[in-house]
Design a protein around this motif. Structure first.
Motif, PDB file in Angstrom:
ATOM      1  N   ALA A 174       0.832  -1.211   0.000  1.00  0.00           N
ATOM      2  CA  ALA A 174       0.000   0.000   0.000  1.00  0.00           C
ATOM      3  C   ALA A 174       0.870   1.265   0.000  1.00  0.00           C
ATOM      4  N   SER A 175       2.180   1.112  -0.183  1.00  0.00           N
ATOM      5  CA  SER A 175       3.115   2.256  -0.151  1.00  0.00           C
ATOM      6  C   SER A 175       3.042   3.016   1.169  1.00  0.00           C
ATOM      7  N   VAL A 176       2.938   2.265   2.231  1.00  0.00           N
ATOM      8  CA  VAL A 176       2.955   2.865   3.560  1.00  0.00           C
ATOM      9  C   VAL A 176       4.360   2.709   4.133  1.00  0.00           C
ATOM     10  N   ALA A 177       4.972   3.801   4.523  1.00  0.00           N
ATOM     11  CA  ALA A 177       6.319   3.725   5.085  1.00  0.00           C
ATOM     12  C   ALA A 177       6.272   3.019   6.437  1.00  0.00           C
ATOM     13  N   CYS A 178       7.298   2.236   6.709  1.00  0.00           N
ATOM     14  CA  CYS A 178       7.308   1.468   7.960  1.00  0.00           C
ATOM     15  C   CYS A 178       8.724   1.458   8.529  1.00  0.00           C
ATOM     16  N   ASP A 179       8.868   1.903   9.758  1.00  0.00           N
ATOM     17  CA  ASP A 179      10.150   1.791  10.448  1.00  0.00           C
ATOM     18  C   ASP A 179      10.209   0.435  11.151  1.00  0.00           C
ATOM     19  N   VAL A 180      11.391   0.118  11.629  1.00  0.00           N
ATOM     20  CA  VAL A 180      11.552  -1.107  12.413  1.00  0.00           C
ATOM     21  C   VAL A 180      12.059  -0.683  13.783  1.00  0.00           C
ATOM     22  N   VAL A 181      11.490  -1.258  14.839  1.00  0.00           N
ATOM     23  CA  VAL A 181      11.832  -0.807  16.191  1.00  0.00           C
ATOM     24  C   VAL A 181      12.166  -1.984  17.091  1.00  0.00           C
ATOM     25  N   ARG A 182      12.866  -1.682  18.153  1.00  0.00           N
ATOM     26  CA  ARG A 182      13.173  -2.696  19.173  1.00  0.00           C
ATOM     27  C   ARG A 182      11.915  -2.971  19.970  1.00  0.00           C
ATOM     28  N   ALA A 183      11.843  -4.161  20.531  1.00  0.00           N
ATOM     29  CA  ALA A 183      10.664  -4.510  21.330  1.00  0.00           C
ATOM     30  C   ALA A 183      10.545  -3.601  22.548  1.00  0.00           C
ATOM     31  N   ASP A 184      11.696  -3.163  23.077  1.00  0.00           N
ATOM     32  CA  ASP A 184      11.640  -2.306  24.265  1.00  0.00           C
ATOM     33  C   ASP A 184      11.924  -0.845  23.892  1.00  0.00           C
ATOM     34  N   GLY A 185      11.717  -0.517  22.613  1.00  0.00           N
ATOM     35  CA  GLY A 185      12.010   0.847  22.154  1.00  0.00           C
ATOM     36  C   GLY A 185      10.895   1.826  22.498  1.00  0.00           C
ATOM     37  N   ASP A 186      11.152   3.090  22.165  1.00  0.00           N
ATOM     38  CA  ASP A 186      10.147   4.131  22.391  1.00  0.00           C
ATOM     39  C   ASP A 186       9.176   4.108  21.211  1.00  0.00           C
ATOM     40  N   LEU A 187       7.942   3.757  21.496  1.00  0.00           N
ATOM     41  CA  LEU A 187       6.969   3.581  20.414  1.00  0.00           C
ATOM     42  C   LEU A 187       6.035   4.772  20.287  1.00  0.00           C
ATOM     43  N   SER A 188       6.216   5.757  21.178  1.00  0.00           N
ATOM     44  CA  SER A 188       5.181   6.784  21.313  1.00  0.00           C
ATOM     45  C   SER A 188       4.940   7.591  20.037  1.00  0.00           C
ATOM     46  N   ALA A 189       5.930   7.625  19.125  1.00  0.00           N
ATOM     47  CA  ALA A 189       5.750   8.445  17.917  1.00  0.00           C
ATOM     48  C   ALA A 189       4.913   7.729  16.858  1.00  0.00           C
ATOM     49  N   TYR A 190       4.612   6.458  17.063  1.00  0.00           N
ATOM     50  CA  TYR A 190       3.958   5.676  16.008  1.00  0.00           C
ATOM     51  C   TYR A 190       2.453   5.541  16.234  1.00  0.00           C
ATOM     52  N   ARG A 191       1.722   5.616  15.125  1.00  0.00           N
ATOM     53  CA  ARG A 191       0.275   5.411  15.218  1.00  0.00           C
ATOM     54  C   ARG A 191      -0.065   3.927  15.177  1.00  0.00           C
ATOM     55  N   LEU A 192       0.816   3.171  14.543  1.00  0.00           N
ATOM     56  CA  LEU A 192       0.555   1.736  14.389  1.00  0.00           C
ATOM     57  C   LEU A 192       1.843   0.970  14.664  1.00  0.00           C
ATOM     58  N   VAL A 193       1.752  -0.027  15.518  1.00  0.00           N
ATOM     59  CA  VAL A 193       2.905  -0.894  15.782  1.00  0.00           C
ATOM     60  C   VAL A 193       2.513  -2.331  15.459  1.00  0.00           C
ATOM     61  N   VAL A 194       3.330  -2.970  14.627  1.00  0.00           N
ATOM     62  CA  VAL A 194       3.039  -4.334  14.220  1.00  0.00           C
ATOM     63  C   VAL A 194       4.062  -5.261  14.865  1.00  0.00           C
ATOM     64  N   VAL A 195       3.567  -6.283  15.527  1.00  0.00           N
ATOM     65  CA  VAL A 195       4.441  -7.262  16.184  1.00  0.00           C
ATOM     66  C   VAL A 195       4.201  -8.602  15.492  1.00  0.00           C
ATOM     67  N   PRO A 196       4.955  -8.899  14.443  1.00  0.00           N
ATOM     68  CA  PRO A 196       4.671 -10.127  13.682  1.00  0.00           C
ATOM     69  C   PRO A 196       4.763 -11.358  14.570  1.00  0.00           C
ATOM     70  N   ASN A 197       5.790 -11.355  15.405  1.00  0.00           N
ATOM     71  CA  ASN A 197       5.949 -12.422  16.393  1.00  0.00           C
ATOM     72  C   ASN A 197       6.913 -11.935  17.452  1.00  0.00           C
ATOM     73  N   LEU A 198       6.532 -12.156  18.695  1.00  0.00           N
ATOM     74  CA  LEU A 198       7.439 -11.835  19.788  1.00  0.00           C
ATOM     75  C   LEU A 198       7.334 -12.979  20.796  1.00  0.00           C
ATOM     76  N   TYR A 199       7.811 -14.133  20.357  1.00  0.00           N
ATOM     77  CA  TYR A 199       7.759 -15.360  21.162  1.00  0.00           C
ATOM     78  C   TYR A 199       8.377 -15.128  22.537  1.00  0.00           C
ATOM     79  N   LEU A 200       9.527 -14.471  22.523  1.00  0.00           N
ATOM     80  CA  LEU A 200      10.248 -14.210  23.781  1.00  0.00           C
ATOM     81  C   LEU A 200      10.030 -12.747  24.170  1.00  0.00           C
ATOM     82  N   THR A 201       9.600 -12.531  25.386  1.00  0.00           N
ATOM     83  CA  THR A 201       9.320 -11.166  25.834  1.00  0.00           C
ATOM     84  C   THR A 201       9.858 -10.954  27.230  1.00  0.00           C
ATOM     85  N   SER A 202      10.632  -9.918  27.406  1.00  0.00           N
ATOM     86  CA  SER A 202      11.003  -9.560  28.769  1.00  0.00           C
ATOM     87  C   SER A 202       9.791  -8.867  29.393  1.00  0.00           C
ATOM     88  N   PRO A 203       9.700  -8.901  30.727  1.00  0.00           N
ATOM     89  CA  PRO A 203       8.567  -8.230  31.363  1.00  0.00           C
ATOM     90  C   PRO A 203       8.528  -6.750  30.994  1.00  0.00           C
TER      91      PRO A 203
END
Ligand code: GLA
Length: 666
Positions: free
Chosen positions: A438-467
């Protein structure tokens, strides 16, 4: 950053490739330089596999040929990305020290005769590599051709070493991580199968345990291997930073992305560099490589990166190596620039006559400069040198981001899981694709990164998660974000121990559901959904506040939720309990995007056309790519000027098949 600004001012969008002149008699070098100038080449990577040529015998150096190469380059106005030459140890070194050879999981050592056959933990290798790096840095640090250092080569693209030296280094690494054997036993759940250790000396690399390795041990070995390779890189970088503080340093990440934790590496690179080899025979290649490019752009927070290698045509290492159709090399190069690259480079400049890569395409093919490939190379060089304004231009922060976590990736693909066909990249491609298409720009972020600037966050898989990462994602939704999460996420902690309390425990509140049992699908099988088909996986979802958006329509789970949506705090969390087919994913993501207010870079683009934007000092540049084999008509929302043709298409831009335009508001 000063180092990088200087590089950009010198090179613009750098153009060139790996240059291996030692494979050729010197009279060929003159033709090389003439052709480089004709092709607009501004940067070549020199010496990546030259160790044996510069140090033919222990401590005996022969830099004469390289002096002449670099002098010629400097005279011709071509800069060098000069290697420290340590990627492949020469035969004399492995003969003197066979103990430095990589040992495979099964205990067999790799024999010399290929390349990159060193154990990264070997003090012998490191000592010799650092010594050579110092020699090279001292000799060429002030050479006018030198623009950038190239350390190693595709560090992760090696067989992980399991030798005794690695075992000892692994024990030290574990002792530093866990402090005590008791800590290690706890982290590795060693009460299971009588694996409890009494001392670190008893611990081995996961060589070939039966029936399965301890998955926590495997996971730690992947972490350790990434760290050891980084230590090799840093040992050389320390020398370079000391001897040439003004010269930037990089290394090229391998195409597969997986081997090293790039989040831990990226802060140590002055500029991120990547080797991309999309398969011309794979219809999904363009979309897949776009994800890699988004990773590269994101590793240093949007800083332009270098496409260090790509093939001008076919590669030589697949079972069958398709050629790139005419125009694809140019189009795919521009794709990298659209996704933030400031360098378009190839493997390699002149096609080798002998050796394992003689059938790998090159900028100057066996047939010489009259070949089609060289014609395209020359044309692309001309275009890129005219696109100087793009150098240094960042892509604006995207509204969408995709979460990527290397330890989670490694753990997901560990032994003895519900399905060995749940692979991280497949999940990531499936979730990135509807945004990409759809020509939508997408950044890639760390699981524990600062997500506040994003309207949409996609987590394809996060099998392992720290609390902490779990809470961060939950907070993101609570505070108004929209999140899409794929199945089999939130299952284990950083030691690969299950988060108790019902799957996926860290995300149950956010997702408004509980997963009772997994039902992986048979290989290649599908399950009908209320709309479309699911693949790979299904599972028994019990709703605890979420609504079902799609249902499984047949089989053991008929009538149960397959896709869910949950309002949580001020945001919304979606969950995929299967992998919907591509069309269904597209519909789903179109809806999610609409709700989240995430728009394409340009509106109304035809299906085959992709656009991305880079922000120059003098306004945005829209790079528009027609990946189709037919011409496409692109509606322009405002008057634009195509910097490649100098035309001002009014209202509608006609892009030929595999056409490219670089548009600026007129
Ligand atoms: C890798 C290496 C290069 C070359 C290419 C061939 O990416 O870094 O040296 O072997 O593959 O595709």
């Amino acid at each position: 950053m000063r180092r990088i600004a200087r590089l950009r001012d010198r090179l613009g969008v750098a153009y060139g490739g790996d240059y291996n002149p030692e494979q050729w008699p010197e009279h060929v070098w003159d033709e090389d330089l003439a052709l480089m100038r004709e092709a607009g080449v501004s940067l070549v990577s020199v010496g990546i596999f030259s160790w044996a040529s510069v140090e033919p015998r222990p401590g005996e150096y022969d830099f004469g040929w390289l002096d002449r190469v670099l002098d010629r380059l400097a005279a011709g106005g071509v800069a060098a990305c000069l290697a420290t030459m340590t990627a492949s140890p020469p035969p004399w070194l492995t003969t003197l020290h066979p103990e430095m050879l990589t040992v495979r999981k099964d205990g067999r050592a790799i024999t010399p005769g290929g390349r990159q056959h060193y154990c990264p933990s070997s003090p012998v290798y490191r000592e010799h590599a650092v010594r050579l790096a110092e020699r090279v840095a001292t000799r060429y640090g002030g050479h006018p051709a030198l623009a950038l250092w190239h350390v190693g080569n595709e560090y992760g693209n090696v067989v992980p070493c399991h030798c005794d030296v690695s075992a000892a280094a692994f024990r030290r690494w574990l002792a530093a991580r866990y402090g005590s054997v008791a800590g290690l036993n706890d982290a590795w759940s060693t009460r299971f199968w009588a694996q409890g250790y009494g001392a670190f000396e008893e611990v081995l690399p996961p060589r070939s345990p039966a029936p399965f390795a301890n998955p926590a041990q495997e996971l730690d070995y992947a972490r350790f291997t990434s760290d050891e390779l980084l230590a090799c890189h840093l040992a050389e970088k320390e020398v370079l930073d000391r001897v040439t503080p003004d010269v930037p340093v990089t290394t090229n990440f391998p195409p597969s992305l997986r081997p090293v934790d790039q989040w831990t590496w990226a802060p140590h690179l002055d500029v991120v560099a990547y080797d991309a080899y999309p398969d011309p025979d794979d219809d999904d290649a363009v979309a897949k490589v776009a994800l890699s490019y988004d990773v590269m752009r994101s590793l240093r927070d949007g800083q332009p990166w270098m496409l260090m290698e790509q093939a001008p045509g076919a590669v030589n290492w697949r079972p069958r190596n398709a050629a790139k159709p005419p125009g694809a090399m140019r189009l795919w190069s521009w794709q990298a620039v659209a996704h933030g690259a400031d360098a378009v480079m190839f493997f390699q400049w002149r096609q080798s006559r002998g050796g394992a890569e003689k059938f790998h395409s090159a900028m100057v093919p066996h047939g010489g400069p009259s070949s089609r490939i060289f014609g395209e190379v020359r044309e692309l060089g001309r275009e890129l040198s005219a696109a100087r304004t793009l150098a240094g231009a960042r892509a604006p922060r995207a509204d969408a981001a995709l979460v990527l976590d290397w330890p989670s990736w490694w753990a997901l693909e560990g032994p003895a899981h519900p399905s060995s066909e749940v692979r991280f990249l497949d999940a990531a491609w499936a979730c990135h694709r509807p945004l990409h298409d759809a020509s939508v720009a997408c950044d890639v972020v760390r699981a524990d990164g600062d997500l506040s600037a994003y309207r949409l966050v996609v987590v394809p898989n996060l099998y392992l998660t720290s609390p902490e990462a779990g809470r961060g994602l939950e907070r993101y939704v609570e505070e108004g974000g929209t999140l899409v999460m794929g199945f089999f996420s939130g299952i284990v902690d950083p030691c690969d121990r299950v988060h108790l309390g019902g799957y996926p425990a860290p995300f149950r509140r956010m997702l408004g559901l509980r997963v009772e049992e997994f039902h992986p699908l048979p290989s290649g099988g599908t399950v009908p959904l209320s709309r479309g088909l699911g693949g790979v996986w299904s599972e028994e979802v019990c709703l605890e506040g979420a609504e079902a958006v799609e249902l499984f329509a047949a089989g053991a789970l008929a009538g149960r939720p397959a896709v869910t949506r949950h309002r949580f705090g001020r945001g919304t969390a979606w969950y995929l309990a299967t992998r919907p087919d591509r069309t269904t994913m597209r519909h789903l993501f179109d809806r999610v995007r609409e709700e989240a207010g995430v728009d394409p870079v340009l509106p109304g683009l035809p299906e085959t056309v992709q656009a991305r934007v880079r922000q120059t000092e003098d306004g945005p540049r829209y790079i528009v790519l027609n990946h189709g084999t037919e011409a496409a008509e692109v509606p322009l929302p405002t008057p634009m000027r195509d910097e490649l043709t100098g035309t001002e298409p009014s209202g509608l831009l006609r892009l030929p098949a595999r056409g490219v335009a670089v548009l600026r508001p007129a």
